[in-house]
Design a protein around this motif. Structure first.
Motif, PDB file in Angstrom:
ATOM      1  N   ASP A 211       0.718  -1.261   0.032  1.00  0.00           N
ATOM      2  CA  ASP A 211       0.150   0.140  -0.041  1.00  0.00           C
ATOM      3  C   ASP A 211       0.871   1.149   0.074  1.00  0.00           C
ATOM      4  O   ASP A 211       1.995   1.307   0.340  1.00  0.00           O
ATOM      5  N   GLY A 225      -6.176   6.947   3.931  1.00  0.00           N
ATOM      6  CA  GLY A 225      -6.463   5.594   3.875  1.00  0.00           C
ATOM      7  C   GLY A 225      -5.397   4.757   2.635  1.00  0.00           C
ATOM      8  O   GLY A 225      -5.679   3.454   2.727  1.00  0.00           O
ATOM      9  N   TYR A 268      -6.595  -9.386   7.408  1.00  0.00           N
ATOM     10  CA  TYR A 268      -5.442  -8.736   6.742  1.00  0.00           C
ATOM     11  C   TYR A 268      -4.419  -8.139   7.531  1.00  0.00           C
ATOM     12  O   TYR A 268      -4.688  -7.387   8.651  1.00  0.00           O
ATOM     13  N   ASN A 284      -6.319  -5.980  10.345  1.00  0.00           N
ATOM     14  CA  ASN A 284      -7.647  -5.447   9.831  1.00  0.00           C
ATOM     15  C   ASN A 284      -8.579  -6.803   9.306  1.00  0.00           C
ATOM     16  O   ASN A 284      -8.087  -7.788   9.124  1.00  0.00           O
ATOM     17  N   ARG A 286     -11.185  -7.145   7.409  1.00  0.00           N
ATOM     18  CA  ARG A 286     -11.883  -6.800   6.108  1.00  0.00           C
ATOM     19  C   ARG A 286     -10.803  -6.710   4.946  1.00  0.00           C
ATOM     20  O   ARG A 286      -9.711  -6.823   5.285  1.00  0.00           O
ATOM     21  N   GLY A 288      -8.737  -4.759   2.254  1.00  0.00           N
ATOM     22  CA  GLY A 288      -7.841  -3.277   2.215  1.00  0.00           C
ATOM     23  C   GLY A 288      -8.641  -2.517   1.122  1.00  0.00           C
ATOM     24  O   GLY A 288      -9.093  -2.949   0.269  1.00  0.00           O
ATOM     25  N   ASP A 289      -8.461  -1.386   1.401  1.00  0.00           N
ATOM     26  CA  ASP A 289      -8.973  -0.262   0.404  1.00  0.00           C
ATOM     27  C   ASP A 289      -7.912   0.598   0.020  1.00  0.00           C
ATOM     28  O   ASP A 289      -7.534   1.516   1.015  1.00  0.00           O
ATOM     29  N   PRO A 290      -7.067   0.758  -0.837  1.00  0.00           N
ATOM     30  CA  PRO A 290      -7.465  -0.024  -2.236  1.00  0.00           C
ATOM     31  C   PRO A 290      -6.860  -1.218  -2.475  1.00  0.00           C
ATOM     32  O   PRO A 290      -6.772  -1.658  -3.826  1.00  0.00           O
ATOM     33  N   GLU A 291      -6.452  -1.901  -1.487  1.00  0.00           N
ATOM     34  CA  GLU A 291      -5.715  -3.554  -1.856  1.00  0.00           C
ATOM     35  C   GLU A 291      -6.818  -4.447  -2.453  1.00  0.00           C
ATOM     36  O   GLU A 291      -6.396  -5.189  -3.176  1.00  0.00           O
TER      37      GLU A 291
HETATM   38  N1  GLY Z   1      -5.216   0.633   2.611  1.00  0.00           N
HETATM   39  C1  GLY Z   1      -5.312   0.286   4.019  1.00  0.00           C
HETATM   40  C2  GLY Z   1      -6.264  -0.076   4.654  1.00  0.00           C
HETATM   41  O1  GLY Z   1      -7.340  -0.435   3.956  1.00  0.00           O
HETATM   42  O2  GLY Z   1      -6.430  -0.226   6.000  1.00  0.00           O
END
Ligand code: GLY
Ligand code: AMP
Length: 427
Positions: A211, A225, A268, A284, A286, A288-291
């Motif tokens: 990331d 984020g 994650y 995490n 859930r 990831g965003d943007p993973e």
């Molecule tokens: N890109 C980091 C997250 O989703 O926590």
């Protein structure tokens, strides 16, 4: 199957995009969705905080799987209430979500199970927290215990900065999430993200990613984020993955099971690859965003099948197949993000997609005939290529055709992997 996705970000657009390809899908709903998701799913304005309303909706629409994208509804027990009502869910219980929702809980679990992580201490009062910082010196890391949308962490270069961060948390900047503070040793190394699926019985290593958290080029500016990502992460060699599974993931899942709260969903792990090996920075619970956007682009198998199998405890490793080619995503954000920014600017030039490049919407909405920006992170331009460099070139070439003067993006997504590719090629 009738499926409901909860969320409105680029992650949820990527989930909808992958699930929409499944032959098992009958009807896809997303609550609340966004301006890109509405092309794939029926967007509904359900409040995910109102669990009764979500349960009623699922019963009315005969939903056979709910996929919960973000961490807040998971920590708030939406998964528990849906399961209680007999509705299958992809995502952990509130007890499982504590791995993300309380950094103190996660650190104590690591300490009790010899899981490698930064040394730490927990505090519910300011004076002893400050004393610990003075004792240990800088650099040092100060974290609000609870969920703070990625903003609750300060990597302090000086003792004064750390003390200011402690004051800010105890002064209530993060509300209840700051009732406790976790202070950690500063870890040195390369960061990587590692994703595993667990159905409570079977664990399947999924994929790796990297990331880019800082807002600006050269990893400068405030934390966000995530301004871009790529997968796989070259630092996560097979040996490193095996070590991470053995030293970090398996003991965590075993401890959760022993506690009577087996973890079901995607775990994650944010890792620091140090000279001593992988150390856990955070969990995490859930995608990831943007993973998620890069994982969706690399996944060959049927995502709906995988998520449904996880929710029904019939997961097996052979369900998950990947394209060998790497994927990379560049996030376009509204100028001002992660600070204050304006909403409502029109975005043009985003209609075409191809097999190799997809524009996931992260913070958009429809306004008449136009798509307008409605958030900080707005688009995730995602490409797959033979190399990280090729994927990067495709993504940036697509960005040039996007007409959005109010947006900005980093120009150096993937730099670390691309440097490695150069070294590998030149020997
Ligand atoms: N890109 C980091 C997250 O989703 O926590
Ligand atoms: P977190 O939200 O816990 O992942 O922290 C956000 C970012 O802060 C991480 O991605 C790291 O870049 C950095 N960070 C967090 N904890 C540490 C640590 N103990 N040592 C060094 N950097 C850290």
């Amino acid at each position: 199957m009738n499926v409901l996705i909860i969320g409105s970000g680029g992650r949820e657009h990527a989930l909808c995009w992958a699930i929409a390809k499944s032959p098992s899908l009958n009807k896809l709903f997303c609550a609340p969705g966004n301006g890109g998701i509405e092309n794939l799913a029926e967007c509904v304005s359900l409040d995910s905080g109102n669990h009764c309303a979500v349960v009623d909706f699922c019963k009315e629409k005969k939903i056979q799987l709910v996929v919960i994208g973000p961490e807040d509804p998971l920590a708030d027990g939406l998964g528990d209430d849906l399961r209680q009502a007999g509705i299958p869910v992809f995502g952990p219980s509130a007890a499982g979500a504590r791995l993300e929702a309380s950094k103190g809980f996660m650190k104590d679990l690591c300490a009790a199970n010899n899981i490698p992580t930064a040394d730490y201490a927990r505090f519910s009062e300011q004076a002893p927290a400050e004393a610990w910082v003075r004792d240990h010196g800088a650099p040092i890391v100060v974290k609000a215990d609870g969920l703070a949308a990625g903003k609750g962490v300060t990597v302090a270069e000086t003792v004064a900065e750390a003390i200011a961060a402690i004051s800010e948390i105890f002064d209530g900047r993060f509300g209840k999430a700051g009732n406790e503070v976790v202070i950690e040793e500063f870890l040195v190394g390369e960061e990587a993200s590692f994703f595993v699926l667990s159905d409570g019985k079977t664990t399947v290593p999924l994929a790796t990613a990297q990331d880019h958290k800082r807002a600006f080029d050269n990893d400068e500016g405030p934390n966000t984020g995530g301004m871009g990502a790529y997968s796989p992460a070259p630092v996560m060699t097979d040996a490193m993955i095996a070590r991470t599974m053995n030293d970090i993931i398996e003991p965590t899942l075993a401890a959760m099971k022993t506690a009577g709260t087996p973890f079901e969903g995607i775990l994650y792990a944010g890792l620091m690859i140090t000279d001593e090996g992988p150390k856990l920075i955070e969990y995490n619970v859930r995608f990831g965003d943007p993973e998620c956007q890069v994982l969706a682009m690399r996944l060959k198998s049927d995502l709906l099948e995988i998520l449904a199998a996880t929710s029904e405890a019939r997961l097996s490793p052979d369900m998950v197949e990947w394209h060998d080619d790497p994927a990379l995503t560049v996030v376009m954000a509204t100028k001002g993000y992660p600070g204050d920014y304006k909403k409502g600017s029109r975005i043009g030039g985003i209609d075409d997609a191809s097999d190799d490049v997809v524009i996931f919407h992260a913070g958009t909405k429809r306004d008449g005939d136009n798509i307008v920006a409605s958030g900080g992170r707005v688009l995730a331009v995602t490409a797959r290529g033979k190399t990280v460099r090729a994927a990067r070139d495709l993504a940036y070439a697509r960005i040039i055709d996007i007409d959005w003067p109010e947006g900005f993006y980093r120009n150096d997504i993937g730099w670390r992997a691309i440097e490695r590719e150069k070294v590998d090629k030149n020997g």
